[in-house]
Scaffold this active site. Structure first.
Site, PDB file in Angstrom:
ATOM      1  N   ASP A 132      46.529  53.710  72.832  1.00 31.43           N
ATOM      2  CA  ASP A 132      45.715  53.086  74.135  1.00 31.43           C
ATOM      3  C   ASP A 132      45.945  54.408  75.021  1.00 31.43           C
ATOM      4  O   ASP A 132      46.873  54.900  75.355  1.00 31.43           O
ATOM      5  CB  ASP A 132      46.967  51.947  74.653  1.00 31.43           C
ATOM      6  CG  ASP A 132      46.446  51.059  75.460  1.00 31.43           C
ATOM      7  OD1 ASP A 132      45.504  51.215  76.344  1.00 31.43           O
ATOM      8  OD2 ASP A 132      46.844  49.962  75.365  1.00 31.43           O
ATOM      9  N   ASP A 239      42.443  51.415  78.714  1.00 32.77           N
ATOM     10  CA  ASP A 239      42.913  50.335  79.421  1.00 32.77           C
ATOM     11  C   ASP A 239      42.241  50.179  80.853  1.00 32.77           C
ATOM     12  O   ASP A 239      41.650  51.301  81.436  1.00 32.77           O
ATOM     13  CB  ASP A 239      44.357  50.841  79.634  1.00 32.77           C
ATOM     14  CG  ASP A 239      45.106  49.573  80.482  1.00 32.77           C
ATOM     15  OD1 ASP A 239      45.136  48.373  80.356  1.00 32.77           O
ATOM     16  OD2 ASP A 239      45.440  50.086  81.813  1.00 32.77           O
ATOM     17  N   GLU A 301      38.516  47.863  77.491  1.00 33.98           N
ATOM     18  CA  GLU A 301      39.149  46.613  77.865  1.00 33.98           C
ATOM     19  C   GLU A 301      38.100  46.407  79.220  1.00 33.98           C
ATOM     20  O   GLU A 301      38.183  46.877  80.080  1.00 33.98           O
ATOM     21  CB  GLU A 301      40.459  46.767  78.593  1.00 33.98           C
ATOM     22  CG  GLU A 301      41.054  45.568  79.047  1.00 33.98           C
ATOM     23  CD  GLU A 301      42.071  45.551  79.873  1.00 33.98           C
ATOM     24  OE1 GLU A 301      42.853  44.414  79.901  1.00 33.98           O
ATOM     25  OE2 GLU A 301      42.578  46.597  80.167  1.00 33.98           O
ATOM     26  N   HIS A 363      47.607  41.036  74.677  1.00 33.03           N
ATOM     27  CA  HIS A 363      49.199  41.011  75.316  1.00 33.03           C
ATOM     28  C   HIS A 363      49.150  40.455  76.665  1.00 33.03           C
ATOM     29  O   HIS A 363      50.200  40.533  77.448  1.00 33.03           O
ATOM     30  CB  HIS A 363      49.520  42.566  75.076  1.00 33.03           C
ATOM     31  CG  HIS A 363      48.965  43.566  75.871  1.00 33.03           C
ATOM     32  ND1 HIS A 363      47.965  44.039  75.258  1.00 33.03           N
ATOM     33  CD2 HIS A 363      49.153  43.956  77.153  1.00 33.03           C
ATOM     34  CE1 HIS A 363      47.375  44.848  76.188  1.00 33.03           C
ATOM     35  NE2 HIS A 363      48.063  44.940  77.501  1.00 33.03           N
ATOM     36  N   ASP A 364      47.996  40.228  77.469  1.00 34.58           N
ATOM     37  CA  ASP A 364      47.777  39.738  78.628  1.00 34.58           C
ATOM     38  C   ASP A 364      47.582  38.278  79.098  1.00 34.58           C
ATOM     39  O   ASP A 364      47.647  38.182  80.108  1.00 34.58           O
ATOM     40  CB  ASP A 364      46.634  40.580  79.540  1.00 34.58           C
ATOM     41  CG  ASP A 364      47.234  42.201  79.713  1.00 34.58           C
ATOM     42  OD1 ASP A 364      48.398  42.344  79.845  1.00 34.58           O
ATOM     43  OD2 ASP A 364      46.369  42.998  79.754  1.00 34.58           O
TER      44      ASP A 364
END
Length: 588
Positions: A132, A239, A301, A363-364
């Site tokens: 990441d 990200d 993302e 994960h969000d």
């Protein structure tokens, strides 16, 4: 002895990098043979939240050695790559997304030696490792920001976005430069008493935004990318890449009525996200990736409103992101067959032939089990979603535990919340702890995740029944369904390389498509996939649709059926139980 240990460590790293380089240079793995396409084009990528995957030392927090211990499971599942959320040194305000050193490992996750060993062991199993890469901001504890904040004339002052305030606020204190808001609540500007200016933070105040209009910043971040590429990583998940630049005029944003979950006015964020200049930076980063040996990958993302908008992130010459995340399909958040058909059709026709990267969980966001389930047919619906994810013409992104049917375990009390978003926004915004609970390996007290009496997040009670150990023994489990789907996309050319042609038969209830590759033959046939989106049985009559596609066929040889039957299906009598799935090869 110290010298000998160093020499052995260097030899081990060299072996790791050699093995990784060999794998990175190989084209896409296709199970029964090697594909000429890049490895990532049809890949199954598995997101790991390291804090929650496997604890190897009993401190209640997952780590790198724990991930290495579970590589055999990931190999048996059939994944091509793992993406690790941040494992860099960090104060952990945002659980690693506030980075204080881009070229080291946070001690709670292990050492650089542990990382190198993970890359090596993953490579032995034909699994690549993605890191990441958080480009938008650093931690306020990063040495760069500490220098930047030390004085207005510090050489690194311009590495971040500093501005004077706009007069005095109603409370007599300096007012921020404008009305922009953080995505995590309240003003996007933090006042610094020492230097008398504000710095910009799109996320938490402890995450100051880097100034990407400064060439030195760009060089430093690209050097960080090269550091990990040289250690054998297959690429990066970028990200929040669309927040990389902000409007330099700093004009106030338009406000609309109402307030958000944090009690702030609703403001337009278009000046803080998606600026066209970001594409130039991505092209430069893609050049960095391309200059590394082997086939390296950039995943982005991206949350967009349409596939046409998503298409721009591939680059006009396919020279930016190889796989911007297509969240439009997986985050429809309603089991609406019309919406799914439209979004899948757009992914096939509006991305200029590029492979979409479908994603249903991360994960969000609350887990898809809860976002789509009706409380009665959750497992059947989860099979439908898995089928769309893994049999569409796409690369696929899984989130740990998705293959088991893990649920969102949202905290019931504010005092139990760990995520700062939930603490700030409670009760309207309860944070993201619920989708980050530890992986459920078995039905024991700590689900096989840890030997600690207390884990960083509590283990859901659902783990007693929903876990790897139990589902590996159940031929009709969701885990087995995922394994079979992944094996199918590897073993059948049509599922790996074929077009995805959506059919409109019984458009109100069923989502049906054909995977058809060039050179369809009796020994390498086209495949039909059918998913029932309703709680009623459906019978499909597909003969005329198949004929119009120029395909000869009388019946379907069953490959996978959610009713676990084995017999063939007549093309004009494909029967689906409520929320049922059928996958079969066209034969004549």
């Amino acid at each position: 002895m110290v010298f000998l240990r160093r020499m052995l460590a260097v030899a081990a790293l060299a072996s790791s990098l050699s093995l990784s380089a060999q794998m990175l240079s190989r084209p896409g793995w296709a199970g029964s043979g090697m594909s000429s396409d890049p490895w990532w084009q049809h890949a199954v990528i598995y997101e790991i939240y390291p804090r929650s995957f496997q604890d190897s030392n009993g401190d209640g927090i997952g780590d790198l050695k724990g991930i290495t211990q579970r590589l055999d499971y990931l190999q048996s599942l059939g994944v091509d790559a793992i993406w690790l959320t941040p494992i860099y040194p960090s104060p952990q305000v945002d659980f690693g997304y506030d980075i204080s050193d881009y070229t080291a490992i946070d001690p709670q996750y292990g050492t650089m030696e542990d990382f190198d060993n993970l890359v090596q062991e993953a490579s032995r199993r034909n699994i690549r490792v993605l890191m990441d890469l958080v480009l938008n901001h650093t931690s306020d504890k990063h040495a760069w920001f500490v220098e930047s904040a030390s004085s207005k004339d510090n050489p690194k002052r311009d590495w971040y976005v500093w501005r004077d305030g706009k007069g005095a606020g109603t409370d007599g204190k300096p007012a921020p430069p404008n009305n922009w808001q953080s995505l995590f609540g309240h003003s996007a500007w933090q006042y610094d008493e020492k230097t008398g200016q504000f710095y910009y933070h799109c996320f938490y105040p402890q995450q100051p935004d880097l100034n990407w209009r400064n060439a030195q910043v760009k060089q430093a971040m690209f050097d960080a990318a090269r550091f990990w590429l040289n250690r054998g990583v297959a690429g990066f998940r970028l990200d929040a890449i669309d927040t990389l630049l902000e409007d330099p005029t700093l004009a106030d944003a338009k406000e609309s009525s109402g307030t958000n979950a944090f009690g702030d006015p609703n403001v337009d964020k278009s000046q803080q996200m998606g600026l066209p200049e970001i594409h130039g930076i991505l092209r430069e980063l893609r050049s960095v990736i391309n200059n590394a040996p082997g086939q390296r990958l950039l995943v982005g993302e991206i949350y967009t409103k349409s596939a046409a908008e998503l298409a721009s992130w591939y680059g006009a010459k396919n020279d930016e992101l190889q796989l911007p995340m297509n969240t439009g399909v997986g985050f429809t958040n309603k089991l609406d067959v019309t919406a799914f058909r439209e979004k899948l059709e757009a992914a096939q026709t509006q991305l200029h032939g590029n492979a979409p990267l479908l994603v249903f969980d991360n994960h969000d966001n609350p887990r898809s089990w809860d976002r789509y389930g009706d409380g009665q047919h959750n497992k059947e619906i989860a099979r439908v979603l898995a089928t769309i994810l893994l049999t569409s013409r796409s690369a696929s992104l899984l989130y740990y535990g998705q293959e088991l049917g893990m649920v969102t375990a949202t905290p019931e009390r504010k005092e139990d919340v760990k995520d700062p978003i939930g603490i700030l926004g409670w009760p309207k915004e309860k944070g993201r702890d619920g989708e980050r609970t530890p992986m459920q390996w078995d039905g024991g007290a700590e689900a096989g995740f840890s030997k600690a009496a207390k884990t960083w997040l509590p283990i859901p009670t659902s783990s007693m029944a929903v876990n790897v150990e139990a589902e590996q023994k159940d031929d009709q489990s969701l885990l087995k369904w995922y394994e079979q789907l992944i094996a199918l996309r590897r073993s059948r050319r049509a599922m790996r390389e074929g077009q995805q042609i959506l059919l409109n038969h019984d458009a109100d209830n069923a989502l049906v498509w054909v995977r058809k590759h060039q050179g369809v033959t009796a020994t390498s046939p086209a495949v039909v996939v059918a998913c029932n989106f309703s709680d009623k049985p459906v019978t499909l009559h597909l003969k005329s649709d198949i004929t119009k596609l120029g395909l000869r066929g009388q019946f379907l040889r069953s490959l996978m059926r959610s009713d676990y039957g084995m017999g063939p299906m007549n093309l004009d009598g494909v029967k689906l139980e409520p929320y049922g799935v059928y996958i079969g090869e066209i034969h004549y």
